[in-house]
Each structure stands twice: as C-alpha cells, then as structure tokens.
Design a protein around this motif. Structure first.
Motif, PDB file in Angstrom:
ATOM      1  N   GLU A  42       2.551  -5.054  56.257  1.00  0.00           N
ATOM      2  CA  GLU A  42       2.515  -4.986  55.481  1.00  0.00           C
ATOM      3  C   GLU A  42       3.272  -3.663  54.728  1.00  0.00           C
ATOM      4  OE1 GLU A  42      -1.845  -4.549  52.522  1.00  0.00           O
ATOM      5  OE2 GLU A  42      -2.414  -3.503  54.674  1.00  0.00           O
ATOM      6  N   ARG A  43       3.336  -2.837  55.843  1.00  0.00           N
ATOM      7  CA  ARG A  43       4.156  -1.308  55.311  1.00  0.00           C
ATOM      8  C   ARG A  43       5.570  -1.905  54.998  1.00  0.00           C
ATOM      9  NH1 ARG A  43       1.400   2.219  59.872  1.00  0.00           N
ATOM     10  NH2 ARG A  43      -1.265   2.662  59.219  1.00  0.00           N
ATOM     11  N   VAL A  44       5.756  -2.898  55.852  1.00  0.00           N
ATOM     12  CA  VAL A  44       7.599  -3.284  55.741  1.00  0.00           C
ATOM     13  C   VAL A  44       7.560  -3.894  54.886  1.00  0.00           C
ATOM     14  CG1 VAL A  44       9.178  -3.795  57.296  1.00  0.00           C
ATOM     15  CG2 VAL A  44       7.950  -3.263  58.308  1.00  0.00           C
ATOM     16  N   LEU A  45       6.567  -4.590  54.347  1.00  0.00           N
ATOM     17  CA  LEU A  45       6.724  -5.376  53.058  1.00  0.00           C
ATOM     18  C   LEU A  45       6.848  -4.163  51.680  1.00  0.00           C
ATOM     19  CD1 LEU A  45       7.112  -8.032  51.596  1.00  0.00           C
ATOM     20  CD2 LEU A  45       4.984  -8.129  51.680  1.00  0.00           C
ATOM     21  N   THR A  46       6.021  -3.625  51.965  1.00  0.00           N
ATOM     22  CA  THR A  46       5.705  -2.626  50.445  1.00  0.00           C
ATOM     23  C   THR A  46       7.353  -1.813  50.386  1.00  0.00           C
ATOM     24  OG1 THR A  46       3.172  -2.358  51.307  1.00  0.00           O
ATOM     25  CG2 THR A  46       4.125  -0.059  49.740  1.00  0.00           C
ATOM     26  N   ARG A  47       7.552  -1.408  51.717  1.00  0.00           N
ATOM     27  CA  ARG A  47       8.288  -0.583  51.396  1.00  0.00           C
ATOM     28  C   ARG A  47      10.253  -1.238  51.154  1.00  0.00           C
ATOM     29  NH1 ARG A  47       8.028   2.419  57.189  1.00  0.00           N
ATOM     30  NH2 ARG A  47       5.965   4.284  56.839  1.00  0.00           N
ATOM     31  N   MET A  48       9.856  -2.258  51.617  1.00  0.00           N
ATOM     32  CA  MET A  48      10.968  -3.617  50.966  1.00  0.00           C
ATOM     33  C   MET A  48      10.932  -3.910  50.273  1.00  0.00           C
ATOM     34  SD  MET A  48      11.541  -5.978  54.421  1.00  0.00           S
ATOM     35  CE  MET A  48      12.709  -6.917  53.840  1.00  0.00           C
ATOM     36  N   SER A  49      10.081  -4.042  49.337  1.00  0.00           N
ATOM     37  CA  SER A  49       9.579  -3.725  47.713  1.00  0.00           C
ATOM     38  C   SER A  49      10.329  -2.955  46.824  1.00  0.00           C
ATOM     39  CB  SER A  49       8.307  -4.692  47.742  1.00  0.00           C
ATOM     40  OG  SER A  49       8.051  -5.901  48.348  1.00  0.00           O
ATOM     41  N   ARG A  51      12.147  -0.275  48.044  1.00  0.00           N
ATOM     42  CA  ARG A  51      13.826  -0.279  48.122  1.00  0.00           C
ATOM     43  C   ARG A  51      14.565  -1.493  47.099  1.00  0.00           C
ATOM     44  NH1 ARG A  51      15.028  -0.439  53.599  1.00  0.00           N
ATOM     45  NH2 ARG A  51      14.425   1.582  53.852  1.00  0.00           N
ATOM     46  N   THR A  52      13.992  -2.633  47.379  1.00  0.00           N
ATOM     47  CA  THR A  52      14.886  -3.615  46.137  1.00  0.00           C
ATOM     48  C   THR A  52      14.010  -3.557  44.778  1.00  0.00           C
ATOM     49  OG1 THR A  52      14.196  -4.788  48.037  1.00  0.00           O
ATOM     50  CG2 THR A  52      14.373  -5.665  45.803  1.00  0.00           C
ATOM     51  N   ALA A  53      12.708  -2.596  44.240  1.00  0.00           N
ATOM     52  CA  ALA A  53      13.223  -2.476  42.773  1.00  0.00           C
ATOM     53  C   ALA A  53      13.704  -1.252  42.764  1.00  0.00           C
ATOM     54  CB  ALA A  53      10.980  -2.118  42.896  1.00  0.00           C
ATOM     55  N   GLY A  54      13.717  -0.109  43.425  1.00  0.00           N
ATOM     56  CA  GLY A  54      15.074   0.275  42.559  1.00  0.00           C
ATOM     57  C   GLY A  54      16.088   0.039  43.396  1.00  0.00           C
ATOM     58  N   GLU A  55      16.990  -0.221  43.963  1.00  0.00           N
ATOM     59  CA  GLU A  55      18.117  -1.418  43.832  1.00  0.00           C
ATOM     60  C   GLU A  55      18.322  -1.696  42.570  1.00  0.00           C
ATOM     61  OE1 GLU A  55      18.218  -3.647  46.822  1.00  0.00           O
ATOM     62  OE2 GLU A  55      18.807  -1.473  47.953  1.00  0.00           O
ATOM     63  N   ARG A  56      17.369  -2.429  41.815  1.00  0.00           N
ATOM     64  CA  ARG A  56      17.340  -3.471  40.736  1.00  0.00           C
ATOM     65  C   ARG A  56      17.051  -2.744  39.887  1.00  0.00           C
ATOM     66  NH1 ARG A  56      12.736  -7.671  42.245  1.00  0.00           N
ATOM     67  NH2 ARG A  56      13.838  -9.357  43.401  1.00  0.00           N
ATOM     68  N   ALA A  57      16.450  -1.642  39.253  1.00  0.00           N
ATOM     69  CA  ALA A  57      16.291  -0.422  38.392  1.00  0.00           C
ATOM     70  C   ALA A  57      18.051   0.205  38.174  1.00  0.00           C
ATOM     71  CB  ALA A  57      15.747   0.755  38.339  1.00  0.00           C
ATOM     72  N   ALA A  58      18.508   0.309  39.090  1.00  0.00           N
ATOM     73  CA  ALA A  58      19.863   1.115  39.553  1.00  0.00           C
ATOM     74  C   ALA A  58      21.012  -0.011  39.431  1.00  0.00           C
ATOM     75  CB  ALA A  58      20.080   2.114  40.476  1.00  0.00           C
ATOM     76  N   VAL A  59      21.075  -1.085  39.514  1.00  0.00           N
ATOM     77  CA  VAL A  59      21.316  -2.136  39.022  1.00  0.00           C
ATOM     78  C   VAL A  59      21.245  -2.870  37.492  1.00  0.00           C
ATOM     79  CG1 VAL A  59      22.971  -4.606  39.496  1.00  0.00           C
ATOM     80  CG2 VAL A  59      22.037  -3.011  41.280  1.00  0.00           C
ATOM     81  N   ALA A  60      20.466  -2.270  37.208  1.00  0.00           N
ATOM     82  CA  ALA A  60      19.756  -3.255  36.154  1.00  0.00           C
ATOM     83  C   ALA A  60      20.790  -2.314  34.470  1.00  0.00           C
ATOM     84  CB  ALA A  60      18.588  -2.493  35.600  1.00  0.00           C
ATOM     85  N   PRO A  61      21.433  -3.518  33.641  1.00  0.00           N
ATOM     86  CA  PRO A  61      22.235  -3.499  32.842  1.00  0.00           C
ATOM     87  C   PRO A  61      21.872  -2.530  32.368  1.00  0.00           C
ATOM     88  CG  PRO A  61      21.548  -5.709  32.564  1.00  0.00           C
ATOM     89  CD  PRO A  61      21.075  -5.430  34.083  1.00  0.00           C
ATOM     90  N   ALA A  62      22.807  -2.069  31.606  1.00  0.00           N
ATOM     91  CA  ALA A  62      22.571  -0.033  30.551  1.00  0.00           C
ATOM     92  C   ALA A  62      22.256  -0.997  29.007  1.00  0.00           C
ATOM     93  CB  ALA A  62      23.176   0.491  30.458  1.00  0.00           C
ATOM     94  N   SER A  63      21.730  -0.566  27.860  1.00  0.00           N
ATOM     95  CA  SER A  63      21.121  -1.483  26.679  1.00  0.00           C
ATOM     96  C   SER A  63      21.001  -0.302  25.979  1.00  0.00           C
ATOM     97  CB  SER A  63      19.912  -2.393  26.346  1.00  0.00           C
ATOM     98  OG  SER A  63      18.833  -1.237  26.642  1.00  0.00           O
ATOM     99  N   ALA A  64      22.199  -0.557  24.449  1.00  0.00           N
ATOM    100  CA  ALA A  64      22.009   0.792  23.004  1.00  0.00           C
ATOM    101  C   ALA A  64      21.798  -0.360  21.917  1.00  0.00           C
ATOM    102  CB  ALA A  64      23.279   1.255  23.077  1.00  0.00           C
ATOM    103  N   GLN A  65      21.461   0.268  21.331  1.00  0.00           N
ATOM    104  CA  GLN A  65      21.278  -0.087  19.836  1.00  0.00           C
ATOM    105  C   GLN A  65      22.367   0.311  18.998  1.00  0.00           C
ATOM    106  OE1 GLN A  65      17.982  -0.739  18.126  1.00  0.00           O
ATOM    107  NE2 GLN A  65      17.096  -1.231  20.374  1.00  0.00           N
TER     108      GLN A  65
END
Length: 79
Positions: A42-49, A51-65
């Motif tokens: 459970e701890r490993v899965l939580t840490r991986m999740s 980390r993956t969420a952090g990586e996705r946020a860093a890679v998420a395309p930037a948007s503008a108005q």
C-alpha cells in the motif's frame, strides 16, 4: 486413587490442544506477515501514485486565454 484411564484421556486431550495451539500460532504468524506485506504494498502504491501524479502535472500542457477561450500553448501530441 486417580483412575489411570482418566489421566490418559486428559493427557491425550492436552496433546490435541497443544497441537492445535501450535497450528494456530503458525497460522496467526502467516496472517501477520500477510498484513505486513499488504502495508508495504500500500505504501509503495501510494508513493508511486503520488510520483506519477507529480510527473503528469509537470508534463501537462500549459494553457492560456486567447480571445476569452482557453487554448493550449503547446498542442497535445497523439501517442
């Protein structure tokens, strides 16, 4: 005087209970080990999740108005 047959029956029952006790102790040890493994998993899965969420946020395309509409600054690529 105590009946020897009664003493034999008591000794036999004690042996049965001792065997059952040993079996239950082994079984309880297996249950505890299984719980410990699940806790680690459970701890490993939580840490991986996280980390993956952090990586996705860093890679998420930037948007503008632009003209009141949300536009991606970098188009999303198809995989």
């Amino acid at each position: 005087m105590v009946d020897p047959e009664v003493l034999e029956r008591i000794a036999a029952r004690r042996a049965e209970l001792d065997e059952l006790d040993e079996h239950l102790v082994r079984q309880l040890d297996e249950v505890k080990a299984g719980r410990d493994e699940l806790t680690v998993a459970e701890r490993v899965l939580t840490r991986m999740s996280e980390r993956t969420a952090g990586e996705r946020a860093a890679v998420a395309p930037a948007s503008a108005q632009v003209g009141g509409r949300a536009m991606l600054l970098v188009p999303q690529r198809q995989r």
